[in-house]
Motif scaffolding. Structure first.
Motif, PDB file in Angstrom:
ATOM      1  N   HIS A  61       1.019  -1.335  -0.072  1.00  0.00           N
ATOM      2  CA  HIS A  61      -0.047   0.083   0.044  1.00  0.00           C
ATOM      3  C   HIS A  61       0.767   1.216  -0.150  1.00  0.00           C
ATOM      4  CE1 HIS A  61      -3.518  -2.011   2.120  1.00  0.00           C
ATOM      5  NE2 HIS A  61      -3.399  -2.513   0.895  1.00  0.00           N
ATOM      6  N   CYS A 111      -0.041   5.856 -10.979  1.00  0.00           N
ATOM      7  CA  CYS A 111      -0.102   4.721 -11.525  1.00  0.00           C
ATOM      8  C   CYS A 111       1.176   4.102 -12.349  1.00  0.00           C
ATOM      9  CB  CYS A 111      -1.334   5.037 -12.893  1.00  0.00           C
ATOM     10  SG  CYS A 111      -1.246   3.882 -14.118  1.00  0.00           S
ATOM     11  N   LEU A 122       3.346   2.711  -9.145  1.00  0.00           N
ATOM     12  CA  LEU A 122       2.776   1.192  -9.041  1.00  0.00           C
ATOM     13  C   LEU A 122       3.111   0.379  -9.994  1.00  0.00           C
ATOM     14  CD1 LEU A 122       1.057  -0.465  -7.034  1.00  0.00           C
ATOM     15  CD2 LEU A 122      -0.901   0.307  -8.311  1.00  0.00           C
ATOM     16  N   THR A 124      -7.430   3.522 -12.587  1.00  0.00           N
ATOM     17  CA  THR A 124      -6.727   4.528 -11.716  1.00  0.00           C
ATOM     18  C   THR A 124      -7.847   5.535 -11.556  1.00  0.00           C
ATOM     19  OG1 THR A 124      -4.666   4.003 -12.850  1.00  0.00           O
ATOM     20  CG2 THR A 124      -5.163   6.314 -12.051  1.00  0.00           C
ATOM     21  N   ALA A 130      -1.980   3.936  -3.511  1.00  0.00           N
ATOM     22  CA  ALA A 130      -1.594   2.935  -4.773  1.00  0.00           C
ATOM     23  C   ALA A 130      -1.523   1.559  -4.171  1.00  0.00           C
ATOM     24  CB  ALA A 130      -0.262   3.434  -5.350  1.00  0.00           C
ATOM     25  N   GLY A 189      -1.274  -2.767  -4.525  1.00  0.00           N
ATOM     26  CA  GLY A 189      -1.116  -4.038  -5.186  1.00  0.00           C
ATOM     27  C   GLY A 189      -1.283  -5.095  -3.967  1.00  0.00           C
ATOM     28  N   LEU A 234      -4.468  -4.638  -8.400  1.00  0.00           N
ATOM     29  CA  LEU A 234      -3.706  -3.325  -8.775  1.00  0.00           C
ATOM     30  C   LEU A 234      -4.699  -2.273  -8.888  1.00  0.00           C
ATOM     31  CD1 LEU A 234      -0.703  -4.495 -11.129  1.00  0.00           C
ATOM     32  CD2 LEU A 234      -0.558  -4.306  -8.578  1.00  0.00           C
ATOM     33  N   VAL A 290      -5.260   2.456  -8.225  1.00  0.00           N
ATOM     34  CA  VAL A 290      -4.772   3.688  -7.492  1.00  0.00           C
ATOM     35  C   VAL A 290      -6.196   4.590  -7.358  1.00  0.00           C
ATOM     36  CG1 VAL A 290      -3.774   5.884  -8.171  1.00  0.00           C
ATOM     37  CG2 VAL A 290      -2.816   3.695  -8.924  1.00  0.00           C
TER      38      VAL A 290
END
Ligand code: HSE
Length: 427
Positions: free
Chosen positions: A148, A196, A199, A218, A243, A245, A254, A256
């Protein structure tokens, strides 16, 4: 060096302030021999020998005595072309350019691998926090299961100032720009594009995933208002630009977006332009890194660290054995399936502005119930003069597609006065 803006001038100052110490650490000397800029006559804060400024990038790329190119100009297509030429002619590259690595990285890294050259970009993600090196080297014994991050300082600054100083969006953005955190085009900060890109780079390193930024859902921070900040706080949350994952059932989640995080969580304490990356390793458990994500010196420190890695390899004669930028050869990155956003299950925050009429609250509750979305907490405030009610509710964990369907039904309700605001909660 290509580009001599905030970070370039920071690097110049850093190298001159720490020259002796750096020489001792390296056992050799790093010398900036040319700086390509658009306008050589422009006044700059950092003092620089005018003889090394040039408006011709060719003077750098065609000079066989130059071993490392530091790209700090920004943009995507132009820097990608310069980097290609530099790698072709056997030069190593250090860059802070996340857009070029996120979008053209595959091709450039393949070329760097083929030519056995370094292509390093620590400064591209979270400025001064050495998170890429941590993921590439220190944590490779473990398997990262969750990440995170607050990786865009400008949007964190804006949301923090909206919350703490009651500032409106625009003045908060102007402050961030004055402090030098924002991109040349701040829409990339606000619409989540910059986070983005970062990430995508983090996911390649953390999950060894072959991931393109365009595949990451996003959402920008411009959907958040000061009212949402206040309501969130009433429920014990703050709103942060995240962001995210995570590995989930063999897929990757994944995304944002701004999200509510509990006031006592780690990320809730990351204020202003500070960046942070919270990781969970299968065996290591949670670990968090935080620090300055932008600005002249913090970013320059990361660029300098990369320069040292290359310079050390050159001095020891091992620069033809560069570690691949993602720690593995490019072909080892895997196309992992991505969790479709609609399959995501999370609690939600929903704010509805409606006419204060009998039955409206019942309609809201039944629309949610029809889609099997269960309400956890609900709050209503009423403006008697205007005859307007604001309904704010938190849901239990629910599928995004179910909440989306309920909200889209509610947005057609005749009593609705403003578009609903729907935000995710990350606990
Ligand atoms: N615009 C970026 C930010 C700069 O605000 O975080 C550092 O990448």
């Amino acid at each position: 060096m290509i580009g001599f803006g905030v970070v370039g001038q920071g690097l110049m100052r850093l190298l001159s302030e720490r020259g002796e110490e750096m020489e001792a650490r390296l056992g050799g000397k790093l010398e900036i021999v040319k700086i390509a800029v658009r306008d050589t006559s422009r006044k700059r804060e950092a003092s620089v020998d005018p003889g090394i400024l040039t408006d011709s990038i060719d003077e750098i790329l065609d000079d066989p005595s130059i071993q490392i190119v530091v790209e700090l100009a920004g943009g995507v297509d132009e820097p990608a072309a310069w980097m290609r030429r530099a790698l072709e002619s056997g030069k190593h590259i250090v860059t802070a350019n996340k857009a070029v690595i996120a979008e053209k990285g595959e091709e450039l890294i393949a070329l760097a691998e083929e030519k056995h050259r370094f292509l390093l970009f620590e400064a591209a993600v979270a400025g001064g926090i050495p998170i890429l090196r941590v993921l590439r080297e220190a944590l490779t014994g473990d398997r990262i299961v969750r990440l995170h991050g607050i990786v865009n300082g400008t949007s964190n600054y804006i949301l923090s100032r909206m919350a703490s100083a009651n500032l409106a969006f625009e003045p908060a953005l102007r402050e961030a720009q004055l402090k030098g955190f924002a991109e040349a085009d701040p829409s990339l900060d606000i619409n989540g594009g910059d986070a983005c890109h970062k990430l995508a780079i983090l996911a390649r390193l953390a999950f060894l995933a072959d991931i393109e930024p365009s595949a990451i859902p996003t959402q920008g921070i411009d959907i958040v208002s000061a009212r949402d900040m206040e309501f969130a706080l009433d429920f014990g949350y703050v709103i942060k630009p995240l962001a995210i994952g995570a590995r989930l059932n063999g897929a990757l989640d994944l995304r944002v977006h701004p999200a509510l995080v509990p006031v006592d969580s780690h990320l809730a304490h990351i204020h202003g332009a500070t960046n942070a990356i919270y990781l969970e390793g299968e065996h290591l458990g949670p670990v968090m890194f935080s620090g300055e994500g932008a600005g002249a010196y913090p970013t320059a420190v990361s660029v300098a660290g990369d320069l040292f890695e290359v310079a050390r390899a050159i001095l020891s004669g091992s620069d033809d054995r560069a570690t691949p930028p993602y720690g593995v050869p490019l072909r080892a990155l895997k196309k992992l399936p991505q969790l479709p956003a609609e399959e995501l299950k999370t609690p939600f925050y929903l704010r509805l502005t409606v006419e204060d009429d009998a039955g409206v609250l019942a309609d809201v509750a039944s629309a949610l119930a029809r889609h099997r979305v269960s309400i956890e907490t609900i709050l209503q405030t009423v403006d008697d003069e205007e005859g307007i009610a604001t309904i704010v509710l938190l849901t239990h964990e629910a599928f995004e597609h179910a909440v989306g369907a309920a909200v889209s039904e509610l947005s057609r309700h005749s009593a609705l006065r403003e578009q609903p605001v729907l935000l995710r909660i990350v606990r």
